[in-house]
Design an enzyme around this catalytic site. Structure first.
Site, PDB file in Angstrom:
ATOM      1  CD  GLU A   1     -11.720  25.672   2.207  1.00 31.15           C
ATOM      2  OE1 GLU A   1     -11.373  26.373   1.240  1.00 31.15           O
ATOM      3  OE2 GLU A   1     -11.845  24.431   2.148  1.00 31.15           O
TER       4      GLU A   1
ATOM      5  CG  HIS B   1     -13.220  19.077   1.184  1.00 32.68           C
ATOM      6  ND1 HIS B   1     -11.865  18.961   1.270  1.00 32.68           N
ATOM      7  CD2 HIS B   1     -13.459  20.387   0.888  1.00 32.68           C
ATOM      8  CE1 HIS B   1     -11.305  20.145   1.018  1.00 32.68           C
ATOM      9  NE2 HIS B   1     -12.243  21.033   0.785  1.00 32.68           N
TER      10      HIS B   1
ATOM     11  CG  HIS C   1     -12.296  17.707  -2.701  1.00 29.95           C
ATOM     12  ND1 HIS C   1     -11.676  18.151  -3.829  1.00 29.95           N
ATOM     13  CD2 HIS C   1     -12.679  18.821  -2.026  1.00 29.95           C
ATOM     14  CE1 HIS C   1     -11.688  19.483  -3.840  1.00 29.95           C
ATOM     15  NE2 HIS C   1     -12.289  19.905  -2.770  1.00 29.95           N
TER      16      HIS C   1
ATOM     17  CG  ASP D   1      -9.020  23.833   1.124  1.00 25.78           C
ATOM     18  OD1 ASP D   1      -8.992  24.971   0.638  1.00 25.78           O
ATOM     19  OD2 ASP D   1      -9.799  22.926   0.737  1.00 25.78           O
TER      20      ASP D   1
ATOM     21  CD  GLU E   1     -14.629  24.425   0.606  1.00 25.00           C
ATOM     22  OE1 GLU E   1     -14.436  25.405  -0.139  1.00 25.00           O
ATOM     23  OE2 GLU E   1     -14.097  23.311   0.418  1.00 25.00           O
TER      24      GLU E   1
ATOM     25  CG  ASP F   1     -10.277  27.934  -1.756  1.00 22.45           C
ATOM     26  OD1 ASP F   1      -9.374  27.463  -1.034  1.00 22.45           O
ATOM     27  OD2 ASP F   1     -11.412  27.425  -1.851  1.00 22.45           O
TER      28      ASP F   1
END
Ligand code: MN
Ligand code: MN
Length: 297
Positions: free
Chosen positions: A282, A158, A166, A99, A190, A88
């Site tokens: 994600e 998020h 977040h 992200d 994700e 990640d």
């Protein structure tokens, strides 16, 4: 969305994708089986490509769903052929974040991985401004069910904002939750899939931290930690990054005090409650007006 802001989101996304491609190659060629070495190479690549980590690279294996990054002494931790390796990566350009994550398995993909990728693809198909997050959770969980697997109900996607990893609404993996996606905003979607129970819990170890509140401190070691981490602007940092600058026992004590004083937040390593294997994919999606741009594709 402002042109300049959109440009930075897109650039961050491009770099995050390149870094993840690079990481995947390292793992699959088995040239980099040490998790520590892999993490250091991934983060170096982010800088090399002209961005900064938005958080320490998470390399979470098997029942560990998220929040693991190695410490400097984790020299024996190696990737095995049949491991589910979730990488990640977070990248930012002047605070604008990308992200993105993938699950890699040297021995080859199985249904758990195929299912997790499909969960993300189905979610992205319907991710538009005005869509209820519970609709996205429904799409995600239906894919999992069709494979006889479980979505992880207490992990979510998020909202993203400048220097905020977040924020805003949560995007669930199950058909619950309130809120709609909005125009001119950025989101990380994700889904997590497991052959276990379908939930995670905190372990008692943390290798990733984040400053919650910057305030004057008496303890010199704690003050030093805060001084060294101020440059992350509220984004998460690795204990490993500090282990290069502060003696281990001093660092452990300072972090403990800072967490207890709620000056910093500890991201405890998250494990599947039934020790099931976990797969995750994600992407970051940015809405320019109502047009969806998947920056990390
Ligand atoms: Mn992520
Ligand atoms: Mn995320």
């Amino acid at each position: 969305m402002e042109k300049e802001v959109l440009k930075k989101y897109i650039e961050a996304g491009k770099i995050a994708k390149s870094v993840l491609d690079y990481a995947e190659k390292l793992v699959l060629k088995e040239k980099c089986l040490s998790v520590l070495e892999l993490a250091e190479k991934i983060e170096a690549k982010i800088f090399e490509l002209g961005a900064e980590p938005a958080f320490p690279v998470n390399i979470s294996i098997n029942e560990i769903a998220a929040h693991f990054t190695p410490e400097l002494h984790d020299k024996e931790l190696v990737i095995k052929e049949t491991d589910y390796v979730k990488i990640d990566v977070g990248v930012h350009i002047q605070g604008y974040i990308a992200d993105t994550a993938r699950t890699i398995r040297i021995a080859g993909e199985d249904e758990l991985i195929i299912c997790a990728r499909e969960m993300l693809e189905e979610a992205l198909k319907i991710a538009r401004p005005g869509v209820e997050v519970s609709e996205i959770g429904k799409a995600i969980s239906e894919v999992a069910e069709s494979y006889g697997l479980k979505p992880i109900r207490n992990l979510t996607g998020h909202g993203l904002e400048r220097y905020k990893l977040h924020t805003g609404i949560s995007i669930p993996n199950v058909p619950f939750g309130k809120g709609v996606l909005e125009e001119d905003k950025a989101y990380a979607i994700e889904p997590f899939c497991t052959n276990g129970y379908g939930a995670i819990k905190d372990s008692d170890r943390a290798t990733i931290f984040m400053v919650l509140e910057d305030r004057p401190l008496r303890n010199p070691a704690a003050r030093k930690v805060l001084d060294l981490t101020r440059k992350y602007n509220g984004l998460p940092f690795a204990k490993r990054w500090l282990q290069k600058q502060i003696p281990q026992t001093t660092l452990e004590l300072a972090l403990k005090q800072l967490v207890e004083a709620k000056v910093i937040h500890a991201f405890y390593i998250l494990k599947e409650v039934a020790h099931g294997n976990v797969a995750q994919f994600e992407h970051t999606v940015v809405f320019d007006g109502d047009k969806a741009i998947i920056t990390t594709r």
